[in-house]
Structures are given as C-alpha cells and as structure tokens.
Design a protein around this motif. Structure first.
Motif, PDB file in Angstrom:
ATOM      1  N   TYR A  16       0.830  -1.203   0.000  1.00 45.11           N
ATOM      2  CA  TYR A  16       0.000   0.000   0.000  1.00 45.11           C
ATOM      3  C   TYR A  16       0.864   1.252   0.000  1.00 45.11           C
ATOM      4  CZ  TYR A  16      -2.508   3.961   1.758  1.00 45.11           C
ATOM      5  OH  TYR A  16      -2.984   5.236   1.913  1.00 45.11           O
ATOM      6  N   GLU A  17       1.865   1.287   0.862  1.00 39.65           N
ATOM      7  CA  GLU A  17       2.722   2.477   0.933  1.00 39.65           C
ATOM      8  C   GLU A  17       3.440   2.721  -0.388  1.00 39.65           C
ATOM      9  OE1 GLU A  17       5.182   1.750   4.332  1.00 39.65           O
ATOM     10  OE2 GLU A  17       3.507   1.989   5.720  1.00 39.65           O
ATOM     11  N   THR A  18       3.889   1.656  -1.039  1.00 38.38           N
ATOM     12  CA  THR A  18       4.561   1.793  -2.331  1.00 38.38           C
ATOM     13  C   THR A  18       3.600   2.291  -3.398  1.00 38.38           C
ATOM     14  OG1 THR A  18       6.038  -0.019  -1.722  1.00 38.38           O
ATOM     15  CG2 THR A  18       5.937   0.572  -4.046  1.00 38.38           C
ATOM     16  N   VAL A  19       2.412   1.686  -3.464  1.00 41.26           N
ATOM     17  CA  VAL A  19       1.421   2.100  -4.455  1.00 41.26           C
ATOM     18  C   VAL A  19       0.976   3.528  -4.191  1.00 41.26           C
ATOM     19  CG1 VAL A  19      -0.946   1.687  -5.257  1.00 41.26           C
ATOM     20  CG2 VAL A  19       0.627  -0.227  -4.971  1.00 41.26           C
ATOM     21  N   ASN A  20       0.792   3.878  -2.928  1.00 37.13           N
ATOM     22  CA  ASN A  20       0.337   5.221  -2.580  1.00 37.13           C
ATOM     23  C   ASN A  20       1.361   6.286  -2.967  1.00 37.13           C
ATOM     24  OD1 ASN A  20      -1.675   6.914  -1.515  1.00 37.13           O
ATOM     25  ND2 ASN A  20      -0.485   7.132   0.370  1.00 37.13           N
ATOM     26  N   LYS A  21       2.651   5.960  -2.870  1.00 33.55           N
ATOM     27  CA  LYS A  21       3.681   6.910  -3.290  1.00 33.55           C
ATOM     28  C   LYS A  21       3.635   7.145  -4.791  1.00 33.55           C
ATOM     29  CE  LYS A  21       6.933   5.870   0.398  1.00 33.55           C
ATOM     30  NZ  LYS A  21       8.190   5.189   0.760  1.00 33.55           N
ATOM     31  N   MET A  22       3.339   6.090  -5.557  1.00 28.53           N
ATOM     32  CA  MET A  22       3.297   6.219  -7.009  1.00 28.53           C
ATOM     33  C   MET A  22       2.006   6.881  -7.471  1.00 28.53           C
ATOM     34  SD  MET A  22       5.037   2.793  -8.516  1.00 28.53           S
ATOM     35  CE  MET A  22       4.253   1.580  -7.470  1.00 28.53           C
ATOM     36  N   SER A  23       0.887   6.510  -6.877  1.00 27.40           N
ATOM     37  CA  SER A  23      -0.396   7.054  -7.298  1.00 27.40           C
ATOM     38  C   SER A  23      -1.339   7.134  -6.099  1.00 27.40           C
ATOM     39  CB  SER A  23      -1.015   6.169  -8.387  1.00 27.40           C
ATOM     40  OG  SER A  23      -2.320   6.614  -8.681  1.00 27.40           O
TER      41      SER A  23
ATOM     42  N   ARG B  12      -4.288   8.222  -5.945  1.00 29.60           N
ATOM     43  CA  ARG B  12      -5.651   7.816  -6.306  1.00 29.60           C
ATOM     44  C   ARG B  12      -5.831   6.312  -6.193  1.00 29.60           C
ATOM     45  NH1 ARG B  12      -7.616   9.807 -11.900  1.00 29.60           N
ATOM     46  NH2 ARG B  12      -9.205   8.263 -11.433  1.00 29.60           N
ATOM     47  N   VAL B  13      -4.849   5.575  -6.694  1.00 28.98           N
ATOM     48  CA  VAL B  13      -4.918   4.118  -6.600  1.00 28.98           C
ATOM     49  C   VAL B  13      -4.791   3.693  -5.139  1.00 28.98           C
ATOM     50  CG1 VAL B  13      -3.825   1.950  -7.276  1.00 28.98           C
ATOM     51  CG2 VAL B  13      -4.024   3.801  -8.934  1.00 28.98           C
ATOM     52  N   GLY B  14      -3.950   4.377  -4.381  1.00 33.26           N
ATOM     53  CA  GLY B  14      -3.819   4.089  -2.956  1.00 33.26           C
ATOM     54  C   GLY B  14      -5.139   4.282  -2.233  1.00 33.26           C
ATOM     55  N   GLN B  15      -5.839   5.357  -2.544  1.00 31.01           N
ATOM     56  CA  GLN B  15      -7.143   5.600  -1.924  1.00 31.01           C
ATOM     57  C   GLN B  15      -8.160   4.546  -2.340  1.00 31.01           C
ATOM     58  OE1 GLN B  15      -7.822   7.775   0.507  1.00 31.01           O
ATOM     59  NE2 GLN B  15      -9.800   6.748   0.607  1.00 31.01           N
ATOM     60  N   PHE B  16      -8.092   4.131  -3.605  1.00 35.59           N
ATOM     61  CA  PHE B  16      -8.969   3.056  -4.073  1.00 35.59           C
ATOM     62  C   PHE B  16      -8.720   1.773  -3.278  1.00 35.59           C
ATOM     63  CE2 PHE B  16      -9.451  -0.713  -6.768  1.00 35.59           C
ATOM     64  CZ  PHE B  16     -10.819  -0.674  -6.961  1.00 35.59           C
ATOM     65  N   LEU B  17      -7.457   1.443  -3.038  1.00 33.31           N
ATOM     66  CA  LEU B  17      -7.119   0.249  -2.281  1.00 33.31           C
ATOM     67  C   LEU B  17      -7.616   0.345  -0.843  1.00 33.31           C
ATOM     68  CD1 LEU B  17      -3.530  -0.497  -3.590  1.00 33.31           C
ATOM     69  CD2 LEU B  17      -5.642  -1.684  -4.170  1.00 33.31           C
ATOM     70  N   VAL B  18      -7.506   1.532  -0.256  1.00 38.62           N
ATOM     71  CA  VAL B  18      -8.020   1.733   1.107  1.00 38.62           C
ATOM     72  C   VAL B  18      -9.524   1.504   1.129  1.00 38.62           C
ATOM     73  CG1 VAL B  18      -8.428   3.439   2.904  1.00 38.62           C
ATOM     74  CG2 VAL B  18      -6.188   3.291   1.834  1.00 38.62           C
ATOM     75  N   ASP B  19     -10.219   2.116   0.175  1.00 38.31           N
ATOM     76  CA  ASP B  19     -11.672   1.964   0.118  1.00 38.31           C
ATOM     77  C   ASP B  19     -12.072   0.499  -0.113  1.00 38.31           C
ATOM     78  OD1 ASP B  19     -11.856   4.686   0.487  1.00 38.31           O
ATOM     79  OD2 ASP B  19     -12.138   5.131  -1.652  1.00 38.31           O
ATOM     80  N   ALA B  20     -11.351  -0.170  -0.996  1.00 41.76           N
ATOM     81  CA  ALA B  20     -11.666  -1.571  -1.293  1.00 41.76           C
ATOM     82  C   ALA B  20     -11.404  -2.464  -0.085  1.00 41.76           C
ATOM     83  CB  ALA B  20     -10.850  -2.046  -2.487  1.00 41.76           C
ATOM     84  N   SER B  21     -10.367  -2.163   0.675  1.00 45.63           N
ATOM     85  CA  SER B  21     -10.035  -3.017   1.821  1.00 45.63           C
ATOM     86  C   SER B  21     -10.984  -2.805   2.995  1.00 45.63           C
ATOM     87  CB  SER B  21      -8.601  -2.766   2.273  1.00 45.63           C
ATOM     88  OG  SER B  21      -8.480  -1.479   2.848  1.00 45.63           O
ATOM     89  N   GLN B  22     -11.784  -1.766   2.954  1.00 48.69           N
ATOM     90  CA  GLN B  22     -12.703  -1.488   4.053  1.00 48.69           C
ATOM     91  C   GLN B  22     -14.158  -1.754   3.699  1.00 48.69           C
ATOM     92  OE1 GLN B  22     -11.670   2.489   5.238  1.00 48.69           O
ATOM     93  NE2 GLN B  22      -9.805   1.817   6.247  1.00 48.69           N
ATOM     94  N   THR B  23     -14.388  -2.456   2.590  1.00 52.11           N
ATOM     95  CA  THR B  23     -15.756  -2.818   2.247  1.00 52.11           C
ATOM     96  C   THR B  23     -16.250  -3.882   3.220  1.00 52.11           C
ATOM     97  OG1 THR B  23     -15.001  -4.499   0.693  1.00 52.11           O
ATOM     98  CG2 THR B  23     -15.465  -2.294  -0.214  1.00 52.11           C
ATOM     99  N   PRO B  24     -17.555  -3.925   3.460  1.00 51.60           N
ATOM    100  CA  PRO B  24     -18.082  -4.893   4.434  1.00 51.60           C
ATOM    101  C   PRO B  24     -17.720  -6.346   4.129  1.00 51.60           C
ATOM    102  CG  PRO B  24     -19.751  -3.277   3.884  1.00 51.60           C
ATOM    103  CD  PRO B  24     -18.599  -3.026   2.962  1.00 51.60           C
ATOM    104  N   ALA B  25     -17.729  -6.724   2.870  1.00 49.11           N
ATOM    105  CA  ALA B  25     -17.412  -8.117   2.530  1.00 49.11           C
ATOM    106  C   ALA B  25     -15.983  -8.467   2.919  1.00 49.11           C
ATOM    107  CB  ALA B  25     -17.614  -8.349   1.037  1.00 49.11           C
ATOM    108  N   VAL B  26     -15.066  -7.562   2.684  1.00 48.42           N
ATOM    109  CA  VAL B  26     -13.662  -7.807   3.013  1.00 48.42           C
ATOM    110  C   VAL B  26     -13.474  -7.843   4.526  1.00 48.42           C
ATOM    111  CG1 VAL B  26     -11.326  -6.870   2.850  1.00 48.42           C
ATOM    112  CG2 VAL B  26     -12.830  -6.827   0.857  1.00 48.42           C
TER     113      VAL B  26
END
Length: 106
Positions: free
Chosen positions: A47-54, A56-70
């Motif tokens: 996450y930290e590596t992806v967030n440094k590069m982009s 927006r993608v880092g925020q997408f990953l945060v949002d995806a990891s906090q969905t109820p199903a996950v």
C-alpha cells in the motif's frame, strides 16, 4: 495492461487487511496468535509503495479493503486461525507433558 495487473495484485494482497490494524501489529511479536500478521505487513508495504506512485490508486485500495465483505471475511479468518492456534498450543502442551512424564520419567 501492466498497470491493471499490478493493481489487481496489490488489491488482492490488501483485501485481507484494514490499514489502521496493519500499523499497530508487530511481525516479530512472540506471543501473537494472529497468523495474519505477516500478510498484513506485506500488504502495508505494498500500500505504501502504491500510494507513493499514485495516491488515487492508494485511496482506491483503502476503500476496497474497508468494504463490508472484506472486513467480514478478514474477521472470520482471524477468528478461525485464532481457534486453530489455541488448539495447536494445547496440543504442544500435551505432547510436552507426555514427553516429560512418559519418556523422561519426571
């Protein structure tokens, strides 16, 4: 195409974690019963590596990891691995007791 593959790999690794929990765990803690510590640490690094590069993608990953199903899936895995770990500890204690009493004669 390469970006989408990298995103999918990072997303798969991050789906098993939520970020506040990752930073509060230690990989080398001896009395941990949580077998997901190492994957959480790897996911945090990705996450930290992806967030440094982009960001927006880092925020997408945060949002995806906090969905109820996950979150529900991750909590289920934590609960079940904790049960397995406790059973393994109990088995080791029984084996140790048998070793000391039957084999060594203490």
């Amino acid at each position: 195409m390469l970006q989408s593959r990298a995103l999918v790999i990072a997303l798969i690794l991050l789906l098993s974690t939520t970020l506040p929990e990752v930073h509060s765990k230690s990989v080398f803690e001896r009395d941990r019963r949580d077998w997901l510590v190492i994957p959480d640490a790897i996911a945090a690094y990705i996450y930290e590596t992806v967030n440094k590069m982009s960001p927006r993608v880092g925020q997408f990953l945060v949002d995806a990891s906090q969905t109820p199903a996950v979150v529900v899936t991750r909590n289920f895995l934590i609960r079940e691995t904790t049960k397995l770990s406790i059973l393994a500890e109990q088995l080791m204690e029984k084996i140790k007791t048998l070793w000391y009493t039957k084999v060594l004669g203490y």
